[in-house]
Design an enzyme around this catalytic site. Structure first.
Site, short mmCIF file in Angstrom:
data_model
loop_
_atom_site.label_atom_id
_atom_site.label_comp_id
_atom_site.label_asym_id
_atom_site.label_seq_id
_atom_site.Cartn_x
_atom_site.Cartn_y
_atom_site.Cartn_z
N HIS A 214 0.86 -1.19 0.00
CA HIS A 214 0.00 0.00 0.00
C HIS A 214 0.90 1.23 0.00
O HIS A 214 1.50 1.57 1.01
CB HIS A 214 -0.87 -0.10 1.27
CG HIS A 214 -1.76 1.07 1.56
ND1 HIS A 214 -3.13 1.00 1.45
CD2 HIS A 214 -1.50 2.33 1.99
CE1 HIS A 214 -3.67 2.16 1.81
NE2 HIS A 214 -2.69 2.98 2.14
N CYS B 134 -3.87 9.71 5.43
CA CYS B 134 -4.37 9.50 6.78
C CYS B 134 -4.49 10.85 7.47
O CYS B 134 -3.53 11.60 7.53
CB CYS B 134 -3.39 8.61 7.54
SG CYS B 134 -3.83 8.42 9.27
N1 COA Z 1 -17.82 2.75 15.60
C1 COA Z 1 -18.62 3.70 16.10
N2 COA Z 1 -18.37 4.40 17.19
C2 COA Z 1 -17.25 4.12 17.85
C3 COA Z 1 -16.36 3.15 17.40
C4 COA Z 1 -16.67 2.45 16.22
N3 COA Z 1 -15.88 1.52 15.71
N4 COA Z 1 -15.34 3.09 18.26
C5 COA Z 1 -15.55 4.00 19.20
N5 COA Z 1 -16.72 4.62 18.96
C6 COA Z 1 -17.32 5.71 19.72
C7 COA Z 1 -17.61 5.32 21.13
O1 COA Z 1 -18.89 4.73 21.21
C8 COA Z 1 -17.56 6.64 21.84
O2 COA Z 1 -18.73 7.36 21.57
P1 COA Z 1 -19.40 8.28 22.69
O3 COA Z 1 -18.38 9.29 23.06
O4 COA Z 1 -20.59 8.86 21.98
O5 COA Z 1 -19.72 7.35 23.79
C9 COA Z 1 -16.45 7.36 21.10
O6 COA Z 1 -16.38 6.76 19.81
C10 COA Z 1 -15.12 7.26 21.80
O7 COA Z 1 -14.85 5.90 22.04
P2 COA Z 1 -13.48 5.39 22.69
O8 COA Z 1 -13.57 3.94 22.90
O9 COA Z 1 -13.14 6.26 23.86
O10 COA Z 1 -12.47 5.54 21.57
P3 COA Z 1 -11.56 6.76 21.13
O11 COA Z 1 -12.23 8.06 21.14
O12 COA Z 1 -10.25 6.60 21.81
O13 COA Z 1 -11.42 6.32 19.60
C11 COA Z 1 -10.95 4.91 17.78
C12 COA Z 1 -10.68 5.22 19.21
C13 COA Z 1 -9.79 4.11 17.24
C14 COA Z 1 -12.21 4.13 17.67
C15 COA Z 1 -11.13 6.21 16.98
O14 COA Z 1 -10.07 7.08 17.23
C16 COA Z 1 -11.22 5.94 15.52
O15 COA Z 1 -12.21 5.43 15.00
N6 COA Z 1 -10.20 6.37 14.77
C17 COA Z 1 -10.14 6.21 13.36
C18 COA Z 1 -8.76 5.86 12.94
C19 COA Z 1 -8.69 5.81 11.45
O16 COA Z 1 -9.54 5.29 10.78
N7 COA Z 1 -7.63 6.41 10.92
C20 COA Z 1 -7.40 6.47 9.53
C21 COA Z 1 -7.13 5.15 8.92
S1 COA Z 1 -5.51 4.55 9.15
ZN ZN Z 2 -3.09 4.73 3.22
#
Ligand code: COA
Ligand code: ZN
Length: 316
Positions: A206, A239
């Site tokens: 990738h 990203c």
């Molecule tokens: N789908 C939907 N909601 C989600 C979820 C999921 N997979 N994972 C976490 N949440 C929600 C929780 O329910 C919570 O919601 P609330 O505040 O309304 O209760 C909130 O997100 C925070 O959850 P938490 O477990 O504390 O996680 P976080 O805020 O530390 O988030 C990740 C962690 C990884 C889930 C989040 O940062 C994320 O989705 N990141 C995306 C990373 C990504 O795709 N990057 C680019 C690609 S490489």
């Molecule tokens: Zn990528």
């Protein structure tokens, strides 16, 4: 001699759209994916089941997954960061989940807000759940060829994480050059080691074109026997949690090069160029694709009338 078959995996609607400021309408996403399904890809990464607060551009993941028309032979995969995401993905009957963690500690903390060990523990749990279903499991290892905060990432570290996931029974691993830090000799060496050590794993490379090296890196991976590549229509992508990250290798440029080099990508170049031409309208800005501007190598142009030369001489 028959051409060597390569497998092209489209990521524009996930890696591409996750980075866009505008929300691409659900209908438009579905229409684009349906169009891409007819273009001969091996796999399409449709969306991600991440927190809608972290990635608002993909908050309509369920709706998109439910509404697309699935084409026989295309694997529909989705990115999943945690158990919650896996449950959402399984409820949509995806073909594959693509789990993600970074090889470098700093990027993992920034992207996923936890240590690598915590990520691994969580993904092990996710794998345990998904393995009870027929859904395939791929793991994408971000920053596998360099970290924007830590610099070089040792190959041994990458292979070590591959081993830990192979031991859990995953089907495939993607080595991601998340911020375009890879260079060809590094890619060749890492790909060779990965293929030798994990012959049973489906290996994907990738690349991002952040420093203009994505096509060169693709050729290097090919020379090491890699046959599966992620790419993004129009060269969209990046990203949102990686400083300086820009587009993925552009699908139409990748396919154009690979077909010229005598490979069978299965992808309909004309079809994806048509699809790519719609992207600026969807996201509100130009896309990095050079092929979209220049046309294919043999898309010839009419002879321009030569200024300053009398017409009769030009035709004499
Ligand atoms: N789908 C939907 N909601 C989600 C979820 C999921 N997979 N994972 C976490 N949440 C929600 C929780 O329910 C919570 O919601 P609330 O505040 O309304 O209760 C909130 O997100 C925070 O959850 P938490 O477990 O504390 O996680 P976080 O805020 O530390 O988030 C990740 C962690 C990884 C889930 C989040 O940062 C994320 O989705 N990141 C995306 C990373 C990504 O795709 N990057 C680019 C690609 S490489
Ligand atoms: Zn990528």
């Amino acid at each position: 001699m028959s051409k060597q078959r390569l497998y092209i995996q489209e990521v524009a609607t996930r890696d591409g759209f996750q980075n866009e400021a505008v929300f691409v309408d659900t209908d438009a996403k579905v229409a684009l994916i349906n169009e891409l399904s007819e273009c001969g890809y091996a796999k399409i990464e449709v969306t991600s089941f991440t927190s809608p607060r972290a990635i608002p551009a993909l908050k309509d993941a369920e709706a998109v997954m439910h509404r697309i028309v699935r084409k026989e032979g295309v694997v529909y995969t989705v990115l999943v960061p945690n158990i919650r995401g896996a449950e959402r993905a399984l409820s949509c009957s995806v073909d594959e989940v693509n789990l993600v963690m970074s090889v470098s500690e700093s990027h993992n903390r920034r992207n996923l807000r936890m240590t690598r060990e915590d990520s691994f523990a969580q993904l092990r749990e996710v794998i345990g759940v998904v393995r009870q279903s027929p859904v395939a499991i791929n793991v994408s290892l971000s920053t596998a060829m360099g970290c924007p905060m830590e610099g070089d990432v040792p190959a041994a570290e990458v292979l070590g994480w591959m081993q830990r996931f192979a031991d859990l029974g995953v089907h495939g691993v993607t080595l991601c050059d998340t911020t375009g830090m890879a260079y060809p000799s590094q890619v060749k060496a890492l790909s060779t080691m990965a293929r030798e050590r994990f012959a049973a794993l489906e290996l994907t490379l990738h690349f991002h074109n952040t420093r203009g090296l994505a096509l060169a890196n693709t050729l290097a991976a090919l020379s090491a026997g890699v046959d599966r590549f992620d790419s993004s229509l129009g060269g969209l992508g990046g990203c949102p949690y990686a400083p300086g990250a820009t587009g993925n290798v552009c699908t139409e440029e990748l396919v154009h090069m690979l077909e010229l080099e005598g490979f069978d990508t299965g992808v309909d170049l004309e079809g994806i160029l048509t699809a790519a031409s719609q992207l600026p309208g969807l996201i509100g800005h130009d896309v990095p694709s050079q092929l979209l501007k220049a046309g294919r190598r043999l898309d010839l142009h009419g002879m321009p009338e030569c200024d300053g030369m009398p017409k009769q001489r030009a035709f004499a």
